[in-house]
Motif scaffolding. Structure first.
Motif, short mmCIF file in Angstrom:
data_model
loop_
_atom_site.label_atom_id
_atom_site.label_comp_id
_atom_site.label_asym_id
_atom_site.label_seq_id
_atom_site.Cartn_x
_atom_site.Cartn_y
_atom_site.Cartn_z
N ASP A 166 11.78 3.14 9.56
CA ASP A 166 10.35 4.43 10.25
C ASP A 166 8.95 3.82 9.40
O ASP A 166 8.46 4.25 9.88
CB ASP A 166 11.27 5.60 10.61
CG ASP A 166 11.58 6.10 9.38
OD1 ASP A 166 12.66 5.63 8.38
OD2 ASP A 166 10.70 7.38 9.18
N ILE A 167 9.18 3.46 7.90
CA ILE A 167 7.86 4.06 7.31
C ILE A 167 6.81 2.92 7.55
O ILE A 167 5.43 3.51 7.97
CB ILE A 167 8.30 3.56 5.72
CG1 ILE A 167 9.04 4.51 5.19
CG2 ILE A 167 7.44 2.95 5.03
CD1 ILE A 167 9.43 4.24 3.15
N LYS A 168 6.99 1.77 8.72
CA LYS A 168 6.42 1.37 9.19
C LYS A 168 5.22 1.96 9.97
O LYS A 168 3.65 1.82 9.98
CB LYS A 168 7.03 -0.58 9.61
CG LYS A 168 5.45 -0.86 10.57
CD LYS A 168 6.36 -2.06 10.75
CE LYS A 168 5.41 -3.41 11.48
NZ LYS A 168 4.58 -2.44 12.77
N ARG A 169 6.47 2.28 10.84
CA ARG A 169 5.35 4.06 12.22
C ARG A 169 5.26 4.41 11.84
O ARG A 169 3.53 5.17 12.08
CB ARG A 169 7.03 4.41 13.26
CG ARG A 169 6.32 4.95 13.75
CD ARG A 169 6.13 6.08 13.50
NE ARG A 169 5.79 6.58 15.26
CZ ARG A 169 5.55 8.80 15.70
NH1 ARG A 169 6.06 9.05 14.25
NH2 ARG A 169 5.24 9.17 16.49
N TRP A 170 5.88 5.19 9.83
CA TRP A 170 4.65 6.37 9.54
C TRP A 170 3.23 5.76 8.65
O TRP A 170 2.30 6.55 9.07
CB TRP A 170 5.49 7.40 8.58
CG TRP A 170 4.96 8.89 7.88
CD1 TRP A 170 4.78 10.02 8.90
CD2 TRP A 170 4.29 8.48 6.97
NE1 TRP A 170 4.14 10.77 7.42
CE2 TRP A 170 3.81 9.93 6.86
CE3 TRP A 170 4.35 7.58 6.05
CZ2 TRP A 170 3.32 10.32 5.77
CZ3 TRP A 170 3.14 8.18 5.11
CH2 TRP A 170 2.91 9.46 4.50
N ASN A 187 6.71 13.60 16.14
CA ASN A 187 7.19 12.55 15.99
C ASN A 187 9.02 12.74 16.72
O ASN A 187 9.75 12.24 16.45
CB ASN A 187 7.55 12.57 14.93
CG ASN A 187 6.34 12.20 14.02
OD1 ASN A 187 5.32 11.92 13.95
ND2 ASN A 187 6.37 12.99 12.88
N GLU A 188 8.65 12.72 18.30
CA GLU A 188 10.09 13.32 18.87
C GLU A 188 10.89 11.60 19.26
O GLU A 188 10.06 10.68 19.15
CB GLU A 188 9.68 13.71 20.58
CG GLU A 188 9.10 15.42 20.29
CD GLU A 188 7.53 15.22 20.68
OE1 GLU A 188 7.54 16.24 21.53
OE2 GLU A 188 7.20 14.12 20.47
N THR A 189 12.58 11.90 18.84
CA THR A 189 12.73 10.37 19.69
C THR A 189 12.84 10.70 21.40
O THR A 189 13.70 11.35 21.56
CB THR A 189 13.90 10.17 18.81
OG1 THR A 189 14.85 11.64 19.21
CG2 THR A 189 13.86 10.64 17.03
N LEU A 206 18.66 14.48 14.86
CA LEU A 206 18.34 13.38 15.50
C LEU A 206 16.96 13.59 16.83
O LEU A 206 16.74 12.90 17.32
CB LEU A 206 18.81 13.56 17.25
CG LEU A 206 21.12 13.56 16.61
CD1 LEU A 206 21.43 13.58 18.21
CD2 LEU A 206 21.20 11.46 16.08
N ASN A 207 16.07 14.37 16.66
CA ASN A 207 15.17 15.08 17.65
C ASN A 207 13.69 14.41 16.67
O ASN A 207 12.50 14.37 17.10
CB ASN A 207 14.51 16.38 17.64
CG ASN A 207 15.01 17.18 16.20
OD1 ASN A 207 15.64 17.34 15.40
ND2 ASN A 207 13.57 17.78 16.38
N ASN A 208 13.59 14.36 15.32
CA ASN A 208 12.58 13.70 14.80
C ASN A 208 12.59 12.05 14.42
O ASN A 208 13.08 11.71 13.45
CB ASN A 208 12.61 14.31 13.76
CG ASN A 208 10.98 14.06 12.81
OD1 ASN A 208 10.43 12.65 12.78
ND2 ASN A 208 9.96 15.37 12.72
N VAL A 209 12.23 10.95 14.77
CA VAL A 209 11.35 9.32 14.07
C VAL A 209 12.16 9.58 12.26
O VAL A 209 13.01 8.57 11.92
CB VAL A 209 10.64 9.15 14.55
CG1 VAL A 209 10.71 7.75 13.64
CG2 VAL A 209 10.19 9.33 15.57
N HIS A 210 11.76 10.55 11.63
CA HIS A 210 11.54 10.44 9.71
C HIS A 210 12.46 11.53 9.63
O HIS A 210 12.61 10.50 8.69
CB HIS A 210 10.05 10.44 9.26
CG HIS A 210 9.05 9.77 10.52
ND1 HIS A 210 9.32 7.59 10.39
CD2 HIS A 210 7.61 9.92 11.15
CE1 HIS A 210 8.14 7.97 11.30
NE2 HIS A 210 7.49 8.84 11.38
#
Length: 326
Positions: A282-286, A50-52, A228-232
């Motif tokens: 970010d819930i929508k993405r997950w 889930n990297e940014t 900063l590395n994980n979208v969630h």
């Protein structure tokens, strides 16, 4: 004491130590410090899939800045998606697999490459408050991993869930005591030797290595340099912490800044009031990632509301005691 520790392990094998890294500011600090002491580390990342984009850029800076060998491990994406779903339903944490991976893959590689010394950064319970004194010089143990870092859960709890088999989860198995003892693996925490001040790390890493912070605040915290590395990490993962315990990352960050003298308590309360309750975007993405709809998410979410924190008002809305209402 730290110099003596490095002297004990330097030059004894292919690598002097192993450093688990995410590519964040604290990873940069750890590598910088070990290189300053003349150590040759192997850097190891557990990739959560889930990297940014920002996280990827900082990982590249890290690889180019320090000249270290680097190992990036990504489990099967199909398995990770299932573990996201199962972890959320099982314990209200879609990132439980990440806790397992971060605290398993580096130890497995230390055994594989015969690297006895693992250098962790901060001992979180010492930085935030906990059962130990700094004088105890507590080291990393499998019990600490299971009971605290994994909150009592491990790979076995995922077997049979959502079609996951034991073979799917092999990479999350912690090494045996026999293997740990054969290599002499031990994990030490830099924060015992040098203290831990994330704001100073961030400023120094930006100046020295061009570490990149976020360009804007997140939905749930005001900090531009953390997770900063994980979208969630700063979104859904932290939101479920708020649901379970009644406070989120903004409280963590404000409390730390108040203790370090970087913020007043009044300023901190306003930050908490602004960020802690926010439902992150970010819930929508997950939900798309794990094939779940919002109604199911809310239904599962509410099973993790502690009655010590939450109650329903006359309108049927969830409410809790807040620091600014006292």
């Amino acid at each position: 004491m730290f110099e003596a520790l490095c002297d004990e392990y330097r030059g004894k094998g292919e690598y002097d130590c192993l450093i688990p890294v995410s590519g964040g500011k604290d990873s940069f600090y750890q590598i910088h410090l070990l290189k300053t002491f003349g150590m040759k580390p192997l850097l190891v990342t557990y990739n959560e899939n889930n990297e940014t984009d920002l996280g990827k850029r900082n990982i590249q800076r890290m690889k180019e800045s320090f000249g270290c060998d680097y190992f990036n491990f990504t489990p099967s994406v199909e398995v990770l998606k299932k573990m996201n779903r199962v972890g959320f339903k099982l314990m209200g944490d879609c990132d439980q697999h990440a806790h397992m991976g971060i605290n398993t893959i580096p130890i497995r590689l230390a055994v594989l490459y015969n690297i006895p010394l693992i250098i962790w950064g901060e001992h979180g319970f010492m930085n935030l408050g906990g059962m130990h004194s700094f004088d105890d010089m507590v080291e990393y143990t499998s019990r600490f991993r299971k009971e605290h870092l994994l909150h009592g859960y491990d790979w076995q709890d995922f077997v049979g869930q959502d079609g996951l088999s034991e073979r799917d989860l092999e990479c999350f198995k912690y090494p045996s005591d026999a293997d740990i003892n054969r290599v002499g693996v031990r994990g030490v925490f830099i924060s015992y030797y040098f203290g831990w001040h994330q704001n100073k790390h961030s400023r120094f890493m930006q100046l020295r290595y061009d570490f990149e912070c976020a360009a804007h605040t997140f939905d749930r915290t005001f900090k531009l340099d953390s997770n900063l590395n994980n979208v969630h990490d700063n979104g859904l993962h932290d939101y479920m912490k708020f649901i379970k315990f009644g406070y989120g990352r903004a409280t963590d960050h404000a409390s730390r800044d108040i203790r370090n003298g970087d913020m007043t308590r009044e300023e901190g309360i306003e930050k908490v009031r602004q960020y802690d309750h926010v439902l992150p975007s970010d819930i929508k993405r997950w939900l798309e990632y794990v094939d779940m709809d919002l109604a199911e998410f809310f239904a599962v979410r509410d099973t993790f509301r502690s009655p010590k924190v939450w109650a329903k008002n006359e309108s049927g809305e969830w409410v809790k005691d807040n620091i600014w209402g006292r």
